[in-house]
Write an enzyme that holds these catalytic residues in place. Structure first.
Site, PDB file in Angstrom:
ATOM      1  N   CYS A  47      43.504  42.543  38.910  1.00 24.12           N
ATOM      2  CA  CYS A  47      43.086  41.687  37.788  1.00 24.12           C
ATOM      3  C   CYS A  47      42.744  40.308  38.336  1.00 24.12           C
ATOM      4  O   CYS A  47      42.495  40.176  39.547  1.00 24.12           O
ATOM      5  CB  CYS A  47      44.167  41.637  36.702  1.00 24.12           C
ATOM      6  SG  CYS A  47      45.737  40.913  37.222  1.00 24.12           S
ATOM      7  N   ASN A  70      46.853  38.399  39.013  1.00 28.69           N
ATOM      8  CA  ASN A  70      47.915  39.295  39.521  1.00 28.69           C
ATOM      9  C   ASN A  70      49.296  38.887  39.011  1.00 28.69           C
ATOM     10  O   ASN A  70      50.308  39.076  39.705  1.00 28.69           O
ATOM     11  CB  ASN A  70      47.889  39.388  41.059  1.00 28.69           C
ATOM     12  CG  ASN A  70      48.727  40.537  41.633  1.00 28.69           C
ATOM     13  OD1 ASN A  70      49.289  40.428  42.726  1.00 28.69           O
ATOM     14  ND2 ASN A  70      48.852  41.619  40.921  1.00 28.69           N
ATOM     15  N   CYS A 130      49.766  39.253  35.278  1.00 26.03           N
ATOM     16  CA  CYS A 130      49.902  39.880  33.956  1.00 26.03           C
ATOM     17  C   CYS A 130      49.488  41.355  33.990  1.00 26.03           C
ATOM     18  O   CYS A 130      50.339  42.247  34.026  1.00 26.03           O
ATOM     19  CB  CYS A 130      49.089  39.138  32.899  1.00 26.03           C
ATOM     20  SG  CYS A 130      49.673  37.448  32.598  1.00 26.03           S
ATOM     21  N   ARG A 131      48.184  41.619  33.973  1.00 28.56           N
ATOM     22  CA  ARG A 131      47.715  42.994  33.772  1.00 28.56           C
ATOM     23  C   ARG A 131      47.955  43.924  34.967  1.00 28.56           C
ATOM     24  O   ARG A 131      48.499  45.021  34.798  1.00 28.56           O
ATOM     25  CB  ARG A 131      46.222  42.974  33.412  1.00 28.56           C
ATOM     26  CG  ARG A 131      45.947  42.333  32.074  1.00 28.56           C
ATOM     27  CD  ARG A 131      44.487  41.986  31.916  1.00 28.56           C
ATOM     28  NE  ARG A 131      44.062  40.944  32.844  1.00 28.56           N
ATOM     29  CZ  ARG A 131      42.829  40.519  32.993  1.00 28.56           C
ATOM     30  NH1 ARG A 131      41.861  41.071  32.291  1.00 28.56           N
ATOM     31  NH2 ARG A 131      42.531  39.551  33.838  1.00 28.56           N
ATOM     32  N   SER A 132      47.528  43.503  36.161  1.00 30.16           N
ATOM     33  CA  SER A 132      47.634  44.459  37.283  1.00 30.16           C
ATOM     34  C   SER A 132      49.076  44.718  37.739  1.00 30.16           C
ATOM     35  O   SER A 132      49.402  45.866  38.068  1.00 30.16           O
ATOM     36  CB  SER A 132      46.713  44.086  38.452  1.00 30.16           C
ATOM     37  OG  SER A 132      47.063  42.862  39.024  1.00 30.16           O
TER      38      SER A 132
HETATM   39  P1  4NP Z   1      45.985  38.388  34.830  1.00 26.56           P
HETATM   40  O1  4NP Z   1      46.081  37.157  33.817  1.00 26.56           O
HETATM   41  O2  4NP Z   1      44.597  38.329  35.458  1.00 26.56           O
HETATM   42  O3  4NP Z   1      46.157  39.582  33.967  1.00 26.56           O
HETATM   43  O4  4NP Z   1      47.100  38.191  35.840  1.00 26.56           O
HETATM   44  C1  4NP Z   1      45.831  35.842  34.202  1.00 26.56           C
HETATM   45  C2  4NP Z   1      46.836  35.080  34.732  1.00 26.56           C
HETATM   46  C3  4NP Z   1      46.610  33.760  35.071  1.00 26.56           C
HETATM   47  C4  4NP Z   1      45.372  33.194  34.876  1.00 26.56           C
HETATM   48  C5  4NP Z   1      44.351  33.970  34.353  1.00 26.56           C
HETATM   49  C6  4NP Z   1      44.582  35.277  34.012  1.00 26.56           C
HETATM   50  N1  4NP Z   1      45.131  31.808  35.202  1.00 26.56           N
HETATM   51  O5  4NP Z   1      44.053  31.320  34.897  1.00 26.56           O
HETATM   52  O6  4NP Z   1      46.009  31.175  35.790  1.00 26.56           O
END
Ligand code: 4NP
Length: 158
Positions: A9, A12, A14-16
Site C-alpha cells: 500500500c 505500510n 494500514c492496509r497492507s
Molecule cells: P496505508 O495508509 O497506505 O494503508 O498504510 C496510509 C498511511 C499513511 C499515510 C497515507 C496512507 N500518510 O500519508 O502518512
C-alpha cells in the site's frame, strides 16, 4: 518451495500490514502457513520502522487478528524475491509498475491488485482509511477478508 506473497500500500501502516496479518491468520487456520512467506511494504518511506496504525491494530485485534509487522518501503529486490505482489489501489499499482522499469531483469513477481481476487467485482481499490474515521478501518478489514478468501481459494487450486 515456499510461495512468497508481498502486500503493498502507500504507507505500510494500514492496509497492507492488515492484509499480511489476515492472510497469515487464515493460512494458520488452514495449517498452510509453513508453505508461504508473507510480507508487506509501502511505496512511501514516511513510516519506515513503525508498527501499524493503532486504529488498524485495534480493529484487527477485535477480530482476533494480530498485526505485528513494522513498516518498510518496497525495494527492487522484492521483484526477484516474491512470486506475487498484491497492491491495494490503483496508485500503488502504478507506482509498483513504474519500479519494474528500473529493473535490469524481468520481474519474477506477478503484480496484481488484491481486489482482483474479490467476489465483489465492482470494486477496484481498497480505500485508504488513514484520514477517515474509525468505521473506515472495519470496512477495509471486511474488503480484505473477502479478497483474501478468494486469494487462498485461487492458490489452493494452483
Ligand atoms: P496505508 O495508509 O497506505 O494503508 O498504510 C496510509 C498511511 C499513511 C499515510 C497515507 C496512507 N500518510 O500519508 O502518512
Amino acid at each position: 518451495m515456499k510461495k512468497r506473497v508481498l502486500f503493498v500500500c502507500l504507507g505500510n501502516i494500514c492496509r497492507s500490514p492488515a492484509a499480511e496479518a489476515i492472510f497469515i491468520h487464515k493460512l494458520e487456520k488452514l495449517k498452510l502457513v509453513d508453505e508461504f512467506e508473507v510480507d508487506s511494504a509501502g511505496t512511501g518511506n514516511w513510516h519506515v520502522g513503525k508498527l501499524a496504525d493503532s486504529r488498524m491494530r485495534c480493529a484487527a485485534e477485535n477480530r482476533g487478528i494480530s498485526i505485528k509487522s513494522r513498516a518498510r518501503q518496497i525495494c527492487l529486490e522484492d521483484f526477484n524475491k516474491f512470486d506475487l505482489i498484491l497492491t491495494m489501489d490503483n496508485e500503488n499499482l502504478m507506482h509498483v509498475k513504474s519500479l519494474i522499469k528500473e529493473l535490469d531483469t524481468r520481474s519474477k513477481a506477478q503484480v496484481k491488485p488484491l481486489l482482483a481476487y474479490s467476489i465483489h467485482k465492482d470494486l477496484i481499490d481498497v480505500p485508504d482509511p488513514y484520514y477517515g474515521g474509525e468505521k473506515g478501518f472495519d470496512q477495509v478489514l471486511d474488503l480484505l477478508e473477502v479478497a483474501i478468501d478468494g486469494l487462498i481459494k485461487d492458490i489452493k487450486v494452483d
